[in-house]
Design a protein around this motif. Structure first.
Motif, PDB file in Angstrom:
ATOM      1  N   THR A  20       0.868  -1.235  -0.045  1.00 32.55           N
ATOM      2  CA  THR A  20      -0.022  -0.134  -0.050  1.00 32.55           C
ATOM      3  C   THR A  20       0.626   1.280  -0.090  1.00 32.55           C
ATOM      4  O   THR A  20       0.264   2.185  -0.192  1.00 32.55           O
ATOM      5  CB  THR A  20      -0.927   0.131   1.180  1.00 32.55           C
ATOM      6  OG1 THR A  20      -0.125   0.092   2.225  1.00 32.55           O
ATOM      7  CG2 THR A  20      -1.973  -1.328   1.074  1.00 32.55           C
ATOM      8  N   ALA A  21       2.066   0.944   0.427  1.00 31.97           N
ATOM      9  CA  ALA A  21       2.916   2.340   0.407  1.00 31.97           C
ATOM     10  C   ALA A  21       4.014   2.233  -0.949  1.00 31.97           C
ATOM     11  O   ALA A  21       4.955   2.816  -0.991  1.00 31.97           O
ATOM     12  CB  ALA A  21       3.972   2.282   1.659  1.00 31.97           C
ATOM     13  N   ASP A  22       3.300   1.542  -1.880  1.00 31.26           N
ATOM     14  CA  ASP A  22       3.851   1.374  -3.194  1.00 31.26           C
ATOM     15  C   ASP A  22       5.615   0.822  -2.982  1.00 31.26           C
ATOM     16  O   ASP A  22       6.501   1.352  -3.849  1.00 31.26           O
ATOM     17  CB  ASP A  22       3.979   2.780  -4.254  1.00 31.26           C
ATOM     18  CG  ASP A  22       2.294   3.178  -4.414  1.00 31.26           C
ATOM     19  OD1 ASP A  22       1.741   2.040  -4.550  1.00 31.26           O
ATOM     20  OD2 ASP A  22       2.195   4.001  -4.329  1.00 31.26           O
ATOM     21  N   PHE A  23       5.678   0.098  -2.086  1.00 32.35           N
ATOM     22  CA  PHE A  23       7.021  -0.331  -1.930  1.00 32.35           C
ATOM     23  C   PHE A  23       8.264   0.595  -1.507  1.00 32.35           C
ATOM     24  O   PHE A  23       9.312   0.402  -1.840  1.00 32.35           O
ATOM     25  CB  PHE A  23       7.634  -1.264  -3.186  1.00 32.35           C
ATOM     26  CG  PHE A  23       6.727  -2.584  -3.310  1.00 32.35           C
ATOM     27  CD1 PHE A  23       6.870  -3.707  -2.362  1.00 32.35           C
ATOM     28  CD2 PHE A  23       5.690  -2.524  -4.265  1.00 32.35           C
ATOM     29  CE1 PHE A  23       6.146  -4.786  -2.662  1.00 32.35           C
ATOM     30  CE2 PHE A  23       5.024  -3.695  -4.417  1.00 32.35           C
ATOM     31  CZ  PHE A  23       5.215  -4.804  -3.708  1.00 32.35           C
ATOM     32  N   GLY A  24       7.758   1.812  -0.921  1.00 33.54           N
ATOM     33  CA  GLY A  24       8.489   2.608  -0.550  1.00 33.54           C
ATOM     34  C   GLY A  24       8.939   2.753   0.780  1.00 33.54           C
ATOM     35  O   GLY A  24       8.334   1.667   1.706  1.00 33.54           O
ATOM     36  N   PRO A  25       9.285   3.525   1.147  1.00 37.23           N
ATOM     37  CA  PRO A  25       9.864   3.644   2.801  1.00 37.23           C
ATOM     38  C   PRO A  25       8.365   3.759   3.785  1.00 37.23           C
ATOM     39  O   PRO A  25       7.475   4.196   3.324  1.00 37.23           O
ATOM     40  CB  PRO A  25      10.482   4.869   3.101  1.00 37.23           C
ATOM     41  CG  PRO A  25      10.454   5.754   1.846  1.00 37.23           C
ATOM     42  CD  PRO A  25       9.919   4.668   0.763  1.00 37.23           C
ATOM     43  N   ILE A  26       8.490   3.141   5.034  1.00 33.25           N
ATOM     44  CA  ILE A  26       7.232   3.080   5.659  1.00 33.25           C
ATOM     45  C   ILE A  26       7.728   3.802   6.986  1.00 33.25           C
ATOM     46  O   ILE A  26       8.727   3.545   7.827  1.00 33.25           O
ATOM     47  CB  ILE A  26       6.877   1.599   6.025  1.00 33.25           C
ATOM     48  CG1 ILE A  26       6.530   0.714   4.915  1.00 33.25           C
ATOM     49  CG2 ILE A  26       5.896   1.536   6.965  1.00 33.25           C
ATOM     50  CD1 ILE A  26       6.176  -0.450   5.032  1.00 33.25           C
ATOM     51  N   GLU A  27       6.955   4.794   7.073  1.00 31.64           N
ATOM     52  CA  GLU A  27       7.287   5.728   8.576  1.00 31.64           C
ATOM     53  C   GLU A  27       6.992   5.117   9.634  1.00 31.64           C
ATOM     54  O   GLU A  27       7.311   5.319  10.801  1.00 31.64           O
ATOM     55  CB  GLU A  27       6.912   6.987   8.175  1.00 31.64           C
ATOM     56  CG  GLU A  27       7.352   7.832   7.005  1.00 31.64           C
ATOM     57  CD  GLU A  27       9.007   7.914   6.954  1.00 31.64           C
ATOM     58  OE1 GLU A  27       9.299   8.073   8.309  1.00 31.64           O
ATOM     59  OE2 GLU A  27       9.524   7.856   6.073  1.00 31.64           O
ATOM     60  N   ASP A  28       5.826   4.209   9.553  1.00 29.57           N
ATOM     61  CA  ASP A  28       5.008   3.785  10.835  1.00 29.57           C
ATOM     62  C   ASP A  28       5.976   2.598  11.431  1.00 29.57           C
ATOM     63  O   ASP A  28       5.867   1.442  10.977  1.00 29.57           O
ATOM     64  CB  ASP A  28       3.393   3.174  10.343  1.00 29.57           C
ATOM     65  CG  ASP A  28       2.741   2.918  11.637  1.00 29.57           C
ATOM     66  OD1 ASP A  28       3.355   2.952  12.946  1.00 29.57           O
ATOM     67  OD2 ASP A  28       1.537   2.502  11.502  1.00 29.57           O
ATOM     68  N   THR A  29       6.331   2.948  12.600  1.00 25.82           N
ATOM     69  CA  THR A  29       7.165   1.797  13.307  1.00 25.82           C
ATOM     70  C   THR A  29       6.397   0.520  13.851  1.00 25.82           C
ATOM     71  O   THR A  29       6.990  -0.476  14.154  1.00 25.82           O
ATOM     72  CB  THR A  29       8.095   2.360  14.323  1.00 25.82           C
ATOM     73  OG1 THR A  29       7.070   2.944  15.426  1.00 25.82           O
ATOM     74  CG2 THR A  29       9.004   3.493  13.968  1.00 25.82           C
ATOM     75  N   ARG A  30       5.271   0.720  13.761  1.00 20.99           N
ATOM     76  CA  ARG A  30       4.325  -0.372  14.198  1.00 20.99           C
ATOM     77  C   ARG A  30       4.407  -1.490  13.124  1.00 20.99           C
ATOM     78  O   ARG A  30       4.539  -2.850  13.815  1.00 20.99           O
ATOM     79  CB  ARG A  30       2.972   0.113  14.381  1.00 20.99           C
ATOM     80  CG  ARG A  30       2.737   0.719  15.448  1.00 20.99           C
ATOM     81  CD  ARG A  30       1.197   1.330  15.674  1.00 20.99           C
ATOM     82  NE  ARG A  30       0.840   2.158  14.408  1.00 20.99           N
ATOM     83  CZ  ARG A  30      -0.372   2.610  14.184  1.00 20.99           C
ATOM     84  NH1 ARG A  30      -1.258   2.363  15.068  1.00 20.99           N
ATOM     85  NH2 ARG A  30      -0.529   2.980  12.904  1.00 20.99           N
TER      86      ARG A  30
END
Length: 129
Positions: free
Chosen positions: A86-96
């Protein structure tokens, strides 16, 4: 992050806790299998306090527990990958999501540990001639 006064528990503490879980599972299964083997071979008297628990550690039950843990961990990994998609295989900011991924991999490792220990228990219970 969890803050207790001036102390902050964050992802690094969580990773250390997951590693501790793996070491603990390894230690407990090793101790239980060693005790069971020693009792089966007459090297130690049967443990009165643990005999019921040790007798219940059958190949089937341990494989079932290992499979269940690996399945739960796999579902967690699938959820994390879905979040990454869902983040288009980009960085994920949510540490959860990172926490869920680390816990999922830990659960998969616990499942494999239990499954391998189950097979070892099965070998140890093979009667000797």
């Amino acid at each position: 992050p969890l803050r207790l006064g001036s102390i902050t528990f964050d992802i690094h503490t969580f990773v250390a806790a997951c590693l501790t879980i793996l070491i603990g599972i390894q230690s407990v299964t090793f101790a239980a299998m060693s005790r069971r083997y020693a009792s089966l071979r007459g090297l130690l008297p049967p443990a009165k306090r643990y005999s019921g628990v040790l007798a219940s550690l059958t190949l089937e039950r341990m494989l079932g527990a290992g499979l269940a843990a690996a399945l739960v961990g796999t579902l967690g990994v699938v959820w994390c990958v879905t979040q990454w998609v869902t983040a288009d295989f980009g960085p994920i900011e949510d540490t959860r999501i990172l926490r869920a991924l680390v816990l999922s991999f830990t659960t998969i490792a616990v499942g494999f540990q239990l499954a391998l220990a189950a097979f070892l228990v099965g070998v140890m219970e093979t009667p000797q001639k």
